[in-house]
Enzyme design. Structure first.
Site, PDB file in Angstrom:
ATOM      1  N   ARG A 270       0.758  -1.068   0.042  1.00  0.00           N
ATOM      2  CA  ARG A 270      -0.592  -0.602  -0.204  1.00  0.00           C
ATOM      3  C   ARG A 270       1.196   1.258  -0.774  1.00  0.00           C
ATOM      4  NH1 ARG A 270      -3.964  -1.014   4.546  1.00  0.00           N
ATOM      5  NH2 ARG A 270      -5.127   1.323   3.661  1.00  0.00           N
TER       6      ARG A 270
ATOM      7  N   ASP B  19      -3.385   7.219   3.342  1.00  0.00           N
ATOM      8  CA  ASP B  19      -2.818   7.533   2.368  1.00  0.00           C
ATOM      9  C   ASP B  19      -1.867   9.323   2.815  1.00  0.00           C
ATOM     10  OD1 ASP B  19      -5.708   7.699   1.693  1.00  0.00           O
ATOM     11  OD2 ASP B  19      -4.902   9.987   2.043  1.00  0.00           O
TER      12      ASP B  19
ATOM     13  N   HIS C 299      -5.588   6.811  11.913  1.00  0.00           N
ATOM     14  CA  HIS C 299      -5.750   5.813  12.083  1.00  0.00           C
ATOM     15  C   HIS C 299      -3.666   6.151  11.652  1.00  0.00           C
ATOM     16  CE1 HIS C 299      -9.621   4.995  11.892  1.00  0.00           C
ATOM     17  NE2 HIS C 299      -9.881   5.278  13.201  1.00  0.00           N
TER      18      HIS C 299
ATOM     19  N   GLY D 294     -17.457  10.342   2.433  1.00  0.00           N
ATOM     20  CA  GLY D 294     -16.495   9.021   1.716  1.00  0.00           C
ATOM     21  C   GLY D 294     -16.255   8.410   2.805  1.00  0.00           C
TER      22      GLY D 294
ATOM     23  N   SER E 119     -18.000   4.609   5.768  1.00  0.00           N
ATOM     24  CA  SER E 119     -18.835   4.083   5.395  1.00  0.00           C
ATOM     25  C   SER E 119     -19.827   4.141   7.292  1.00  0.00           C
ATOM     26  CB  SER E 119     -19.081   2.229   5.610  1.00  0.00           C
ATOM     27  OG  SER E 119     -17.774   2.383   6.662  1.00  0.00           O
TER      28      SER E 119
ATOM     29  N   LEU F 183     -20.695   8.632  -1.338  1.00  0.00           N
ATOM     30  CA  LEU F 183     -21.220   8.060  -2.433  1.00  0.00           C
ATOM     31  C   LEU F 183     -22.610   7.569  -2.682  1.00  0.00           C
ATOM     32  CD1 LEU F 183     -20.946   6.973  -5.619  1.00  0.00           C
ATOM     33  CD2 LEU F 183     -19.553   4.718  -4.826  1.00  0.00           C
TER      34      LEU F 183
HETATM   35  C1  BV8 Z   1     -10.541   1.365  19.543  1.00  0.00           C
HETATM   36  C2  BV8 Z   1      -6.290   1.688   9.511  1.00  0.00           C
HETATM   37  C3  BV8 Z   1     -10.897   1.285  21.640  1.00  0.00           C
HETATM   38  C4  BV8 Z   1      -5.725   0.075   8.884  1.00  0.00           C
HETATM   39  C5  BV8 Z   1      -8.519   1.365  10.765  1.00  0.00           C
HETATM   40  C6  BV8 Z   1     -17.716   0.351  19.526  1.00  0.00           C
HETATM   41  C7  BV8 Z   1     -16.490   1.165  20.124  1.00  0.00           C
HETATM   42  C8  BV8 Z   1     -15.126   1.813  20.355  1.00  0.00           C
HETATM   43  C9  BV8 Z   1     -14.452   0.840  19.372  1.00  0.00           C
HETATM   44  C10 BV8 Z   1     -15.625  -0.286  19.033  1.00  0.00           C
HETATM   45  C11 BV8 Z   1     -16.947  -0.595  18.921  1.00  0.00           C
HETATM   46  N1  BV8 Z   1     -17.591  -1.357  18.366  1.00  0.00           N
HETATM   47  C12 BV8 Z   1     -16.330  -1.712  18.093  1.00  0.00           C
HETATM   48  C13 BV8 Z   1     -15.096  -1.433  18.313  1.00  0.00           C
HETATM   49  C14 BV8 Z   1     -13.857  -1.973  17.962  1.00  0.00           C
HETATM   50  C15 BV8 Z   1     -13.267  -1.699  16.082  1.00  0.00           C
HETATM   51  C16 BV8 Z   1     -14.588  -1.884  15.469  1.00  0.00           C
HETATM   52  O1  BV8 Z   1     -14.841  -0.071  15.690  1.00  0.00           O
HETATM   53  N2  BV8 Z   1     -14.903  -2.422  14.428  1.00  0.00           N
HETATM   54  C17 BV8 Z   1     -15.521  -2.133  13.489  1.00  0.00           C
HETATM   55  C18 BV8 Z   1     -15.266  -2.834  12.693  1.00  0.00           C
HETATM   56  C19 BV8 Z   1     -16.438  -2.923  13.941  1.00  0.00           C
HETATM   57  N3  BV8 Z   1     -12.875  -0.265  16.816  1.00  0.00           N
HETATM   58  C20 BV8 Z   1     -11.383  -0.694  17.085  1.00  0.00           C
HETATM   59  O2  BV8 Z   1     -10.566  -1.671  17.608  1.00  0.00           O
HETATM   60  C21 BV8 Z   1     -10.250   0.846  17.280  1.00  0.00           C
HETATM   61  N4  BV8 Z   1      -9.889   0.814  18.365  1.00  0.00           N
HETATM   62  O3  BV8 Z   1     -12.103   1.459  18.944  1.00  0.00           O
HETATM   63  O4  BV8 Z   1      -9.713   1.406  20.556  1.00  0.00           O
HETATM   64  C22 BV8 Z   1      -9.356   0.851  23.038  1.00  0.00           C
HETATM   65  C23 BV8 Z   1      -9.699   1.923  24.216  1.00  0.00           C
HETATM   66  C24 BV8 Z   1      -9.307   1.827  25.111  1.00  0.00           C
HETATM   67  C25 BV8 Z   1      -7.444   0.913  24.722  1.00  0.00           C
HETATM   68  C26 BV8 Z   1      -7.713   0.995  23.431  1.00  0.00           C
HETATM   69  C27 BV8 Z   1      -8.673   0.555  22.193  1.00  0.00           C
HETATM   70  C28 BV8 Z   1      -9.379   1.498  15.852  1.00  0.00           C
HETATM   71  C29 BV8 Z   1     -10.207   1.406  14.498  1.00  0.00           C
HETATM   72  C30 BV8 Z   1      -8.602   2.040  13.782  1.00  0.00           C
HETATM   73  C31 BV8 Z   1      -8.456  -0.153  12.919  1.00  0.00           C
HETATM   74  N5  BV8 Z   1      -7.568   1.231  11.883  1.00  0.00           N
HETATM   75  N6  BV8 Z   1      -7.757   1.694   9.814  1.00  0.00           N
HETATM   76  C32 BV8 Z   1      -5.747   0.453   7.966  1.00  0.00           C
HETATM   77  O5  BV8 Z   1      -6.105   1.407   7.515  1.00  0.00           O
HETATM   78  O6  BV8 Z   1      -4.662  -0.376   7.264  1.00  0.00           O
HETATM   79  S1  BV8 Z   1      -9.610   1.433  10.382  1.00  0.00           S
HETATM   80  C33 BV8 Z   1     -10.107   1.544   8.170  1.00  0.00           C
HETATM   81  O7  BV8 Z   1     -11.344   0.904   8.470  1.00  0.00           O
HETATM   82  C34 BV8 Z   1     -10.006   2.847   7.871  1.00  0.00           C
HETATM   83  O8  BV8 Z   1      -8.825   3.772   8.411  1.00  0.00           O
HETATM   84  C35 BV8 Z   1     -11.025   3.493   7.770  1.00  0.00           C
HETATM   85  O9  BV8 Z   1     -11.315   4.080   8.986  1.00  0.00           O
HETATM   86  C36 BV8 Z   1     -12.223   1.673   8.054  1.00  0.00           C
HETATM   87  C37 BV8 Z   1     -12.328   1.736   6.810  1.00  0.00           C
HETATM   88  O10 BV8 Z   1     -13.898   2.820   6.629  1.00  0.00           O
HETATM   89  P1  BV8 Z   1     -14.051   3.761   6.043  1.00  0.00           P
HETATM   90  O11 BV8 Z   1     -13.053   5.054   5.603  1.00  0.00           O
HETATM   91  O12 BV8 Z   1     -14.820   4.305   6.027  1.00  0.00           O
HETATM   92  O13 BV8 Z   1     -14.196   2.891   4.817  1.00  0.00           O
HETATM   93  P2  BV8 Z   1     -15.511   1.945   3.705  1.00  0.00           P
HETATM   94  O14 BV8 Z   1     -14.387   1.357   2.805  1.00  0.00           O
HETATM   95  O15 BV8 Z   1     -15.517   0.976   4.847  1.00  0.00           O
HETATM   96  O16 BV8 Z   1     -16.334   3.051   3.461  1.00  0.00           O
HETATM   97  C38 BV8 Z   1     -15.948   3.703   1.925  1.00  0.00           C
HETATM   98  C39 BV8 Z   1     -16.825   4.389   1.363  1.00  0.00           C
HETATM   99  O17 BV8 Z   1     -16.944   5.051   0.916  1.00  0.00           O
HETATM  100  C40 BV8 Z   1     -18.487   4.187   1.743  1.00  0.00           C
HETATM  101  O18 BV8 Z   1     -19.739   3.996   2.258  1.00  0.00           O
HETATM  102  C41 BV8 Z   1     -18.774   4.219   0.283  1.00  0.00           C
HETATM  103  O19 BV8 Z   1     -19.879   4.047  -0.424  1.00  0.00           O
HETATM  104  C42 BV8 Z   1     -18.184   5.298   0.267  1.00  0.00           C
HETATM  105  N7  BV8 Z   1     -17.614   5.960  -0.898  1.00  0.00           N
HETATM  106  C43 BV8 Z   1     -16.658   4.988  -2.241  1.00  0.00           C
HETATM  107  N8  BV8 Z   1     -16.964   5.230  -3.550  1.00  0.00           N
HETATM  108  C44 BV8 Z   1     -16.626   7.071  -3.101  1.00  0.00           C
HETATM  109  C45 BV8 Z   1     -17.264   6.894  -1.965  1.00  0.00           C
HETATM  110  N9  BV8 Z   1     -17.777   8.353  -1.249  1.00  0.00           N
HETATM  111  C46 BV8 Z   1     -17.623   9.030  -2.163  1.00  0.00           C
HETATM  112  N10 BV8 Z   1     -17.372   9.462  -3.915  1.00  0.00           N
HETATM  113  C47 BV8 Z   1     -16.329   8.074  -3.940  1.00  0.00           C
HETATM  114  N11 BV8 Z   1     -16.233   7.677  -5.465  1.00  0.00           N
END
Ligand code: BV8
Length: 239
Positions: A58, A93, A115, A181, A183, A208
């Site tokens: 990446r 990025d 992140h 952008g 989800s 989107l």
């Molecule tokens: C934490 C780095 C706590 C990696 C990433 C409730 C509360 C707190 C935590 C949680 C909770 N429930 C669950 C959790 C745990 C977890 C979590 O959320 N899990 C999910 C799967 C349910 N969260 C965590 O673990 C976080 N940490 O909570 O710590 C804590 C407390 C005390 C002590 C210690 C810890 C950490 C989360 C970070 C993970 N790392 N990124 C990497 O990049 O390699 S997350 C990664 O996924 C991205 O960074 C991004 O944030 C995420 C993806 O999300 P999006 O960016 O929205 O991308 P996605 O593809 O999903 O959506 C794209 C959107 O774009 C779509 O809507 C699409 O329609 C749209 N789109 C597409 N094309 C276009 C467009 N829009 C416009 N124009 C276009 N052309």
């Protein structure tokens, strides 16, 4: 109401039209991997070669992509906005960084990567962050500690996102919150809109298509970011 303090949250969708793949492909895989196999501390401990390779690929891809019209529209906004403007990106990025380097922002602007960043690494022993544009070896020695290793400066699942105090304070004081952008699947970023509503801010989702969190926003603007974001910025600046 003329907005003064602005918080914009961006996700993978703002970089999609630059050619950076979003996270949730139809099969739910992340560039062919399950999240737990590449984006958790446990994955890194279990298979550092796989995880370093996932991020090396990446990181190398950044040389082939460029900021798009949506990144540049936000940079134009940051240059002209007279109030406070915090841009919080979930993206690792450097496309926002490059767009703002081309169009220097006004004094009230700040960009934070909650992140982490692909072009940085940090020491597993000291936590010290350093720029790292190249590949990381599976057991990359750390320059900061004799028994440390360098890992991607990325916040993995289960790890605390960065700049949370700064972000929470800006949301508590904002009068306009825009999510672009994303989800809204990943927390705590997905919860920011509720915090903004509690602060009395107007909330807008630009995506989107409507997301599952659509009902949490006062307004929805749907279509490709390279069309919707410049139009939104134009209207915002027109008052
Ligand atoms: C934490 C780095 C706590 C990696 C990433 C409730 C509360 C707190 C935590 C949680 C909770 N429930 C669950 C959790 C745990 C977890 C979590 O959320 N899990 C999910 C799967 C349910 N969260 C965590 O673990 C976080 N940490 O909570 O710590 C804590 C407390 C005390 C002590 C210690 C810890 C950490 C989360 C970070 C993970 N790392 N990124 C990497 O990049 O390699 S997350 C990664 O996924 C991205 O960074 C991004 O944030 C995420 C993806 O999300 P999006 O960016 O929205 O991308 P996605 O593809 O999903 O959506 C794209 C959107 O774009 C779509 O809507 C699409 O329609 C749209 N789109 C597409 N094309 C276009 C467009 N829009 C416009 N124009 C276009 N052309």
């Amino acid at each position: 109401m003329t907005a003064r303090n602005l918080v914009i949250l961006t996700g993978a969708g703002i970089s999609a039209e630059s050619g950076v793949p979003t996270f949730r492909a139809d099969d739910g895989l992340w560039m062919g991997h399950r999240i737990e196999d590449v984006a958790t501390p446990e994955a890194f401990a279990r298979d550092p070669a796989l995880v370093q390779d996932f991020y090396n690929r990446r990181r190398r891809q950044l040389a082939e992509v460029r900021p798009n019209a949506a990144h540049h529209a936000l940079a134009d906004l940051a240059a002209r906005w007279e109030g406070d403007f915090l841009l919080v990106t979930q993206n690792v990025d450097d496309l926002h960084d490059r767009a703002h380097a081309e169009t220097p922002p006004a004094a009230g602007f700040e960009l934070v990567h909650m992140h982490g960043e692909l072009l940085k690494a940090h020491c597993t022993r000291t936590g010290r962050v350093c720029d790292w544009p190249g590949d990381l070896a599976p057991q990359e020695p750390s320059p900061h500690h004799p028994s440390g290793r360098l890992r991607p400066h990325i916040v993995w699942f289960g790890e605390m996102p960065l700049h949370m105090e700064r972000i929470n304070a800006a949301i508590a004081a904002c009068d306009l919150f825009v999510a672009i952008g994303t989800s809204g699947e990943v927390y705590p970023a997905a919860g920011f809109v509720q915090q903004a509503r509690l602060a009395g801010a107007r909330t807008v989702e630009i995506n989107l298509a409507p997301t599952s969190g659509r009902r949490l926003f006062d307004e929805g603007v749907y279509g490709p970011a390279t069309q919707m974001v410049p139009a939104f910025v134009h209207n915002l600046m027109a008052g």
